[in-house]
Each structure stands twice: as structure tokens, then as C-alpha cells.
Motif scaffolding. Structure first.
Motif, PDB file in Angstrom:
ATOM      1  N   HIS A  51       0.555  -1.090  -0.013  1.00  0.00           N
ATOM      2  CA  HIS A  51      -0.144  -0.343   0.499  1.00  0.00           C
ATOM      3  C   HIS A  51       0.585   1.130   0.089  1.00  0.00           C
ATOM      4  CE1 HIS A  51      -3.429  -2.215   0.376  1.00  0.00           C
ATOM      5  NE2 HIS A  51      -2.770  -3.190   1.414  1.00  0.00           N
ATOM      6  N   PHE A  52       0.186   2.287  -0.671  1.00  0.00           N
ATOM      7  CA  PHE A  52       0.879   3.536  -0.740  1.00  0.00           C
ATOM      8  C   PHE A  52       2.428   3.600  -1.442  1.00  0.00           C
ATOM      9  CE2 PHE A  52      -1.605   4.058   4.042  1.00  0.00           C
ATOM     10  CZ  PHE A  52      -2.479   4.857   3.621  1.00  0.00           C
ATOM     11  N   ALA A  53       2.260   2.676  -2.282  1.00  0.00           N
ATOM     12  CA  ALA A  53       3.338   2.234  -2.845  1.00  0.00           C
ATOM     13  C   ALA A  53       3.013   2.300  -5.244  1.00  0.00           C
ATOM     14  CB  ALA A  53       4.649   1.791  -2.591  1.00  0.00           C
ATOM     15  N   ARG A  54       3.670   2.705  -5.482  1.00  0.00           N
ATOM     16  CA  ARG A  54       4.094   2.300  -6.637  1.00  0.00           C
ATOM     17  C   ARG A  54       4.397   1.100  -6.990  1.00  0.00           C
ATOM     18  NH1 ARG A  54       6.752   7.956  -9.353  1.00  0.00           N
ATOM     19  NH2 ARG A  54       4.793   8.923  -8.790  1.00  0.00           N
ATOM     20  N   GLN A  55       3.207  -0.068  -6.953  1.00  0.00           N
ATOM     21  CA  GLN A  55       3.121  -1.148  -7.061  1.00  0.00           C
ATOM     22  C   GLN A  55       1.806  -2.168  -7.187  1.00  0.00           C
ATOM     23  OE1 GLN A  55       6.314  -3.277  -4.146  1.00  0.00           O
ATOM     24  NE2 GLN A  55       6.996  -1.233  -3.882  1.00  0.00           N
ATOM     25  N   LEU A  56       1.543  -3.028  -6.740  1.00  0.00           N
ATOM     26  CA  LEU A  56       0.666  -3.891  -6.593  1.00  0.00           C
ATOM     27  C   LEU A  56      -0.132  -3.481  -5.119  1.00  0.00           C
ATOM     28  CD1 LEU A  56       0.908  -6.646  -9.284  1.00  0.00           C
ATOM     29  CD2 LEU A  56      -0.549  -4.692  -9.530  1.00  0.00           C
ATOM     30  N   ALA A  57      -1.447  -3.213  -5.661  1.00  0.00           N
ATOM     31  CA  ALA A  57      -1.805  -2.596  -3.980  1.00  0.00           C
ATOM     32  C   ALA A  57      -3.088  -3.097  -3.601  1.00  0.00           C
ATOM     33  CB  ALA A  57      -1.988  -0.974  -3.447  1.00  0.00           C
ATOM     34  N   SER A  58      -4.255  -3.353  -4.537  1.00  0.00           N
ATOM     35  CA  SER A  58      -5.786  -4.701  -4.080  1.00  0.00           C
ATOM     36  C   SER A  58      -5.772  -5.290  -5.318  1.00  0.00           C
ATOM     37  CB  SER A  58      -6.512  -3.532  -4.854  1.00  0.00           C
ATOM     38  OG  SER A  58      -6.220  -2.409  -6.516  1.00  0.00           O
ATOM     39  N   PRO A  59      -5.469  -6.453  -4.788  1.00  0.00           N
ATOM     40  CA  PRO A  59      -5.003  -7.824  -4.959  1.00  0.00           C
ATOM     41  C   PRO A  59      -6.027  -8.564  -6.023  1.00  0.00           C
ATOM     42  CG  PRO A  59      -5.255  -8.324  -2.820  1.00  0.00           C
ATOM     43  CD  PRO A  59      -5.158  -7.186  -3.153  1.00  0.00           C
ATOM     44  N   PHE A  60      -7.842  -8.500  -5.172  1.00  0.00           N
ATOM     45  CA  PHE A  60      -9.184  -9.416  -5.748  1.00  0.00           C
ATOM     46  C   PHE A  60      -9.091  -8.930  -7.293  1.00  0.00           C
ATOM     47  CE2 PHE A  60      -8.506 -10.258  -1.383  1.00  0.00           C
ATOM     48  CZ  PHE A  60      -9.254 -11.304  -1.615  1.00  0.00           C
ATOM     49  N   PRO A  61      -9.376  -7.282  -7.115  1.00  0.00           N
ATOM     50  CA  PRO A  61      -9.459  -7.440  -9.098  1.00  0.00           C
ATOM     51  C   PRO A  61      -9.003  -7.743  -9.545  1.00  0.00           C
ATOM     52  CG  PRO A  61      -9.728  -4.840  -8.469  1.00  0.00           C
ATOM     53  CD  PRO A  61      -8.722  -6.038  -6.886  1.00  0.00           C
ATOM     54  N   LEU A  62      -7.549  -7.892  -9.262  1.00  0.00           N
ATOM     55  CA  LEU A  62      -6.383  -8.346 -10.394  1.00  0.00           C
ATOM     56  C   LEU A  62      -7.088 -10.063 -10.681  1.00  0.00           C
ATOM     57  CD1 LEU A  62      -3.612  -8.249 -12.296  1.00  0.00           C
ATOM     58  CD2 LEU A  62      -2.297  -8.219 -10.387  1.00  0.00           C
ATOM     59  N   LEU A  63      -6.680 -10.637  -9.261  1.00  0.00           N
ATOM     60  CA  LEU A  63      -6.932 -11.804  -9.269  1.00  0.00           C
ATOM     61  C   LEU A  63      -7.856 -12.579 -10.235  1.00  0.00           C
ATOM     62  CD1 LEU A  63      -5.858 -12.632  -5.844  1.00  0.00           C
ATOM     63  CD2 LEU A  63      -4.157 -13.234  -7.174  1.00  0.00           C
ATOM     64  N   PRO A 114       7.692  -3.687   6.337  1.00  0.00           N
ATOM     65  CA  PRO A 114       7.686  -2.387   6.896  1.00  0.00           C
ATOM     66  C   PRO A 114       6.897  -1.811   5.801  1.00  0.00           C
ATOM     67  CG  PRO A 114       9.570  -3.466   6.996  1.00  0.00           C
ATOM     68  CD  PRO A 114       8.815  -4.422   6.502  1.00  0.00           C
ATOM     69  N   GLU A 115       6.054  -0.698   6.527  1.00  0.00           N
ATOM     70  CA  GLU A 115       5.262   0.053   5.708  1.00  0.00           C
ATOM     71  C   GLU A 115       6.511   0.910   4.439  1.00  0.00           C
ATOM     72  OE1 GLU A 115       1.049   0.126   7.649  1.00  0.00           O
ATOM     73  OE2 GLU A 115       2.870   0.413   8.503  1.00  0.00           O
ATOM     74  N   GLN A 116       5.284   2.276   3.805  1.00  0.00           N
ATOM     75  CA  GLN A 116       5.457   2.430   2.647  1.00  0.00           C
ATOM     76  C   GLN A 116       5.628   4.072   4.123  1.00  0.00           C
ATOM     77  OE1 GLN A 116       7.644   1.386   0.479  1.00  0.00           O
ATOM     78  NE2 GLN A 116       7.342   3.022  -0.121  1.00  0.00           N
ATOM     79  N   ILE A 118       3.725   6.164   7.978  1.00  0.00           N
ATOM     80  CA  ILE A 118       3.967   5.035   9.206  1.00  0.00           C
ATOM     81  C   ILE A 118       2.271   5.105   9.728  1.00  0.00           C
ATOM     82  CG2 ILE A 118       3.722   6.484  11.743  1.00  0.00           C
ATOM     83  CD1 ILE A 118       5.764   8.851  10.875  1.00  0.00           C
ATOM     84  N   GLU A 119       2.670   3.780  10.141  1.00  0.00           N
ATOM     85  CA  GLU A 119       0.994   3.206  10.745  1.00  0.00           C
ATOM     86  C   GLU A 119       0.091   3.546   9.637  1.00  0.00           C
ATOM     87  OE1 GLU A 119      -0.097   4.929  14.076  1.00  0.00           O
ATOM     88  OE2 GLU A 119       1.908   3.496  15.984  1.00  0.00           O
ATOM     89  N   GLY A 120       0.175   2.506   7.905  1.00  0.00           N
ATOM     90  CA  GLY A 120      -0.878   3.267   7.234  1.00  0.00           C
ATOM     91  C   GLY A 120      -2.041   2.627   7.267  1.00  0.00           C
ATOM     92  N   TRP A 121      -1.816   1.508   8.856  1.00  0.00           N
ATOM     93  CA  TRP A 121      -3.226   0.986   8.885  1.00  0.00           C
ATOM     94  C   TRP A 121      -4.172   1.909   9.067  1.00  0.00           C
ATOM     95  CZ3 TRP A 121      -2.841   0.823  13.806  1.00  0.00           C
ATOM     96  CH2 TRP A 121      -1.915   1.071  14.516  1.00  0.00           C
ATOM     97  N   ARG A 122      -3.709   2.683   9.884  1.00  0.00           N
ATOM     98  CA  ARG A 122      -5.043   3.574  10.560  1.00  0.00           C
ATOM     99  C   ARG A 122      -5.439   4.267   9.153  1.00  0.00           C
ATOM    100  NH1 ARG A 122      -4.418   4.455  16.317  1.00  0.00           N
ATOM    101  NH2 ARG A 122      -2.057   3.318  16.585  1.00  0.00           N
ATOM    102  N   HIS A 123      -4.999   4.724   8.552  1.00  0.00           N
ATOM    103  CA  HIS A 123      -5.435   5.934   7.710  1.00  0.00           C
ATOM    104  C   HIS A 123      -6.729   4.533   6.427  1.00  0.00           C
ATOM    105  CE1 HIS A 123      -2.838   8.895   7.275  1.00  0.00           C
ATOM    106  NE2 HIS A 123      -2.269   8.312   6.951  1.00  0.00           N
TER     107      HIS A 123
END
Length: 340
Positions: A51-63, A114-116, A118-123
Motif C-alpha cells: 500500500h501507498f507505493a507504486r506497486q500492486l496494491a488491491s489484489p482481488f480485481p487482478l486475481l 515494513p510500510e511506506q 507511518i502506521e498506514g493501516w490507521r488510514h
């Protein structure tokens, strides 16, 4: 025989040197690569989630899209960070994607890396409970998710619903039978591998592991796999568990391969720190001519112990080049090791 899959981190960058310059490029090329990998006889198409990166993030549409375009190849993740997940919504998404794919999902989940930010899960709206850290929360979300995949009803139906209900408590829909047995836990320690075995999850061990003995990564991973399998047996599970390890492996077949991967910088394990106190061992890469590669891989104890090998791929080099990378392994390396 060993199952061989590819693992894409799904990077993109707006650079002339990259074949994946946008999120759309990565998503569409991921689908195309899965189709080509199935044609080659690759066993699995796996994708990383950041998450919060220029990478794959939301897997289920792709799967789901890969599932609709393919027929046999396993489709998975390595891994979904459970700190960010709403387990109920995830159970619905996973059930739908698995049904589209004809029960081919192999979902790797974990506490996450490790996240991109700080505590990204709070968002994403998640909070810790009293006395809990983020790793505890990730495991709590995972256990809730596993319970939902059992398919038992738990919600009291409305006595005056808009549509008729089946009798009894209601479960989440769509439900995909058998998906519960195709959940994997990405483990960086022996303790979490044992925890995963006790809960009936398969094991994914990556190219990074907490350094628990000072030994090479492959030796520590082999010990982790043995601990996992013992815990699985001790827990009384009746089915055979699966275990995967990830590796960067490149057969040097032509000048392109030698230009990209022919240097020796990553031919040894590296030691680093994930935070101020957590020492980790990062696994070496393998890049050599096929006959040399075969002899090197024979010495990798974790690959020998696992039933599934996930090959990390340089997705920004494009679909055609990655097809070449996979074909070289399947044709010139796997047979020499008895994997094919």
C-alpha cells in the motif's frame, strides 16, 4: 516434481527505461504474463501487495481478471498485509475471485512488511485494542478471516427481509468451498510458522527472514519448514500442508541476461535491520549459466524442502522478457534438478 510459480512485486515507474510506466501498464501486463506463463506450463501466478507505493496494491480485481483469462494456473498472493484488511469485506472479495477462477486461488496473507508510511493501516480505519501491537492486530484480522471462510452462519436474519433467506443464521456470500484450505501464511520467524501450522494454513517463506541463528537463509528456512511440519502433525490436521519459498533465479542464456544479471553483487546473503532491533537475513540471488545454476540450487536446503518455488521476476522489463526468464528456468534448469 516441484510446483514453480512466478512472483511479481508489480513495480511501475514513469521512466523511459521501464516497460511498466503506470498502474494500468502493470495491471494489464500482469494479466498477459499469467496467460503466457500458463501456456509455458508454469504452475502459479503470484502477486505482492504493497500500500501507498507504486506497486500492486488491491489484489482481488487482478486475481479475478487473471482467473477469467486462464484455466489451469494457480493464482495467488505473497502476501496480503492483514493489518490493512477488513476481514468481512475480504472474505466476500476472495470468494468472488475464487469462484471466477474455478477454485484456483492460493492466498498468501501475513502481518505484512515494513510500510511506506507511518502506521498506514490507521488510514484504512483500523485501531489497536488495549495491549495490542500491529502484528497482533494483523493476526487477529487473519483469524477472523479464517473463521469466515469456514462458511458457518453467524448473522441473525431480518424477520422481514427484502429477499427470502435460507433457514438459520446467515453467512457471507458468495461462499467458495475449499478456499479455507488454500490460505497461506507468510512467515519471517519460526514462531509464526508454528502459529500458522496450528491454524491449518500453508507456509510461505520469502527471501527475507528474521536472523534467528546466524546461519545462511536457506539453512534457517529449512529449519523453519521442519518446525512448521512438526507443528502441523502435532495439531492433528489430516491433509498434507504446502510450503513455498521465494528466490531470484536467472539462467544466463544470452547477452541481455548477462547485462541485466551477470554481476556478482547479490550472490551472497545480506544482513540488515528492519528496525532498530530486528536483525534480518536477506537471501542471495542466483544468476549463472544453466549447468552452474543447477549445481548451486542443489545446495539450497529450503528449496529442496519446499513443494513450491516462487521465482521473483523483474516485471519492469516487460512481458516478453519475463516469458524468456521463465522459459529458461523451465527448459534448462528444472529438468536437471528433477523438478520437471
Amino acid at each position: 516434481m516441484k510446483k514453480i510459480g512466478f512472483l511479481s512485486f508489480g513495480h511501475w515507474t514513469p521512466s523511459p527505461q521501464s516497460q511498466a510506466r503506470s498502474a494500468a501498464d502493470v495491471l494489464l501486463q500482469s494479466i498477459d504474463l499469467a496467460v503466457e506463463a500458463e501456456r509455458l506450463g508454469v504452475d502459479g501466478a503470484y502477486f505482492r501487495v504493497h500500500h501507498f507505493a507504486r506497486q500492486l496494491a488491491s489484489p482481488f480485481p487482478l486475481l479475478a481478471a487473471v482467473g477469467a483469462r486462464t484455466r489451469k494456473i494457480e493464482i495467488g498472493t505473497a502476501v496480503i498485509d492483514m493489518r490493512y484488511e477488513n476481514p468481512h469485506y475480504m472474505a466476500e472479495d476472495a470468494g468472488a475471485a475464487d469462484l471466477i477462477a474455478g477454485s484456483r486461488l492460493q492466498l498468501g496473507i501475513s502481518r505484512g512488511s515494513p510500510e511506506q508510511v507511518i502506521e498506514g493501516w490507521r488510514h484504512f480505519g483500523h485501531q489497536l485494542t488495549d495491549g495490542e501491537n500491529d502484528a497482533d492486530m494483523g493476526r487477529r484480522h487473519a483469524e477472523t478471516f479464517l473463521g469466515l471462510l469456514d462458511g458457518r452462519g453467524f448473522a441473525q436474519p431480518n424477520p422481514r427481509p427484502m429477499f427470502a433467506n435460507p433457514p438459520g443464521l446467515l453467512r457471507l456470500e458468495p461462499f467458495s468451498a475449499g478456499l479455507r484450505e488454500r490460505i497461506w501464511w507468510g512467515s519471517a520467524t519460526n514462531a509464526t510458522a508454528i502459529w500458522a501450522a496450528q491454524r491449518g494454513m500453508n507456509l510461505q517463506s520469502s527471501t527475507l527472514k528474521f536472523d534467528e541463528s546466524g546461519e545462511p537463509l536457506h539453512v534457517q528456512q529449512a529449519a523453519q519448514i521442519r518446525a512448521f511440519r512438526k507443528a502441523w502433525t502435532d495439531a492433528g490436521h489430516t491433509r498434507e500442508p504446502r510450503v513455498s519459498v521465494s528466490r531470484s533465479i536467472f539462467a544466463l542464456m544470452d547477452d541481455r541476461d548477462r547485462a541485466y544479471f551477470g554481476r556478482d553483487e547479490e550472490q551472497q546473503d545480506q544482513i540488515g535491520f528492519l528496525d532498530a532491533t530486528t536483525r534480518a537475513v536477506f537471501g542471495r540471488g542466483y544468476a549463472a549459466e544453466p549447468d552452474v545454476l543447477i549445481e548451486q540450487l542443489r545446495q539450497d536446503e529450503a528449496i529442496a524442502a519446499a513443494d513450491t518455488l516462487l521465482l521473483t521476476i523483474p516485471n519492469q522489463l516487460g512481458v516478453a522478457y519475463n516469458v524468456h526468464v521463465l522459459e529458461a528456468i523451465l527448459s534448462h534448469v528444472a529438468p536437471g534438478l528433477g523438478w520437471r
